[in-house]
Design an enzyme around this catalytic site. Structure first.
Site, mmCIF file in Angstrom:
data_model
loop_
_atom_site.group_PDB
_atom_site.id
_atom_site.type_symbol
_atom_site.label_atom_id
_atom_site.label_comp_id
_atom_site.label_asym_id
_atom_site.label_seq_id
_atom_site.Cartn_x
_atom_site.Cartn_y
_atom_site.Cartn_z
ATOM 1 N N SER A 72 0.853 -1.195 0.000
ATOM 2 C CA SER A 72 0.000 0.000 0.000
ATOM 3 C C SER A 72 0.888 1.244 0.000
ATOM 4 C CB SER A 72 -0.873 0.004 1.252
ATOM 5 O OG SER A 72 -1.281 1.326 1.522
ATOM 6 N N ASP A 121 -6.627 -6.252 4.390
ATOM 7 C CA ASP A 121 -5.933 -4.955 4.397
ATOM 8 C C ASP A 121 -5.989 -4.315 5.775
ATOM 9 O OD1 ASP A 121 -4.943 -2.428 3.789
ATOM 10 O OD2 ASP A 121 -6.636 -1.853 2.507
ATOM 11 N N GLY A 122 -4.794 -4.059 6.327
ATOM 12 C CA GLY A 122 -4.708 -3.319 7.579
ATOM 13 C C GLY A 122 -3.972 -4.082 8.665
ATOM 14 N N ASP A 136 -4.420 3.695 -2.123
ATOM 15 C CA ASP A 136 -5.490 4.058 -1.186
ATOM 16 C C ASP A 136 -6.000 5.460 -1.472
ATOM 17 O OD1 ASP A 136 -5.848 1.805 0.609
ATOM 18 O OD2 ASP A 136 -3.781 2.167 1.226
HETATM 19 C C1 DX5 Z 1 -6.108 1.828 5.525
HETATM 20 C C2 DX5 Z 1 -5.626 1.463 4.137
HETATM 21 C C3 DX5 Z 1 -4.578 0.425 4.161
HETATM 22 C C4 DX5 Z 1 -3.316 0.864 4.878
HETATM 23 C C5 DX5 Z 1 -2.493 -0.328 5.238
HETATM 24 O O1 DX5 Z 1 -7.176 2.690 5.417
HETATM 25 O O2 DX5 Z 1 -6.692 0.975 3.351
HETATM 26 O O3 DX5 Z 1 -4.282 -0.004 2.842
HETATM 27 O O4 DX5 Z 1 -2.548 1.715 4.110
HETATM 28 O O5 DX5 Z 1 -1.409 0.100 5.993
HETATM 29 P P1 DX5 Z 1 -0.798 -0.820 7.144
HETATM 30 O O6 DX5 Z 1 -0.340 -2.072 6.479
HETATM 31 O O7 DX5 Z 1 0.319 0.000 7.711
HETATM 32 O O8 DX5 Z 1 -1.906 -1.064 8.123
HETATM 33 ZN ZN ZN Z 2 -6.284 -0.083 1.424
#
Ligand code: DX5
Ligand code: ZN
Length: 222
Positions: free
Chosen positions: A7, A174-175, A34
């Site tokens: 991401s 995701d997350g 994103d």
């Molecule tokens: C959150 C986004 C994710 C985020 C993931 O709203 O949709 O894609 O960037 O980041 P990490 O892996 O750091 O949680």
């Molecule tokens: Zn995302």
């Protein structure tokens, strides 16, 4: 094999193309972009111009996660910018079926994302139309949050539903994905892992990507 989608929310925005290239050279499969509007989520990021700028600079599948209200207004712009998959939030669509058909008419694969508190039931009558379901394992808006363990049960239930109905959409998570939580998500049935901070903050992202890809994928139809 598990697909890995870095991401770019966690990238250095002053040099996005180089950051995306760094992930490509580290073995990533997709680039997860994103898009946030400051309404659906409490943050603002980028739009179609950024997708267009990255398209052609990297040899990665462009996966665009739309965390925006009224996504139907922007589907054509993102598709023309080079997006290959458009994922909208079920919570942001009054007419989800129509939006999914619009994504496909624009020549993109169609995904639907669910926030952590949103049950799977809202997808029951649309699962057959989807290429991907994105299970959010944090509340969307920011990178670097902790994985919510309760979503593991949701991933398992979705994988079971896919098996039961013999469907072929992919499951993306995701997350808060790191080497520990990746194993939980993949063990429950995830096919594609999105990771921001775990990859962009790593000194050797290729090692992390390799570890993600080596996780044993759950068999679909047994
Ligand atoms: C959150 C986004 C994710 C985020 C993931 O709203 O949709 O894609 O960037 O980041 P990490 O892996 O750091 O949680
Ligand atoms: Zn995302």
């Amino acid at each position: 094999m598990i697909k890995v989608a870095p991401s770019i929310l966690s990238a250095d925005f002053a040099c996005l193309a180089q950051e995306a290239k760094r992930m490509e050279l580290s073995g990533a499969d997709w680039l997860h972009i994103d898009v946030m509007d400051g309404c659906f989520v409490p943050n603002i990021t980028m739009g179609p111009l950024v997708v267009e700028a990255l398209s052609g600079r990297v040899d990665l599948f462009l996966d665009v996660h739309l965390m925006i209200e009224h996504p139907e207004k922007f589907l054509r712009a993102f598709s023309q910018a080079g997006a290959q998959l458009l994922t909208v939030h079920a919570e942001a669509c009054n007419h989800l079926h129509r939006v999914v058909q619009m994504i496909k008419k624009n020549g993109c694969k169609a995904g639907v994302a669910l926030n952590p508190a949103t049950p799977l039931d809202c997808l029951e009558y649309i699962l057959t139309d989807l290429d991907l379901v994105l299970i959010m394992s944090v509340n969307p808006g920011f990178a670097g949050q902790d994985f919510i363990p309760g979503v593991v049960r949701k991933i398992s239930a979705l994988a079971e539903e896919r098996r039961r109905r013999n469907l072929f959409f992919e499951i993306q998570v995701d997350g808060g994905i790191n080497e520990d939580t990746a194993a939980l998500a993949v063990g429950a049935g995830a096919d594609i892992l999105v990771a921001g901070s775990a990859l962009f903050n790593a000194t050797k992202p290729q090692k992390v990507i390799k570890a993600f890809k080596m996780l044993p994928k759950k068999q679909r139809n047994v």
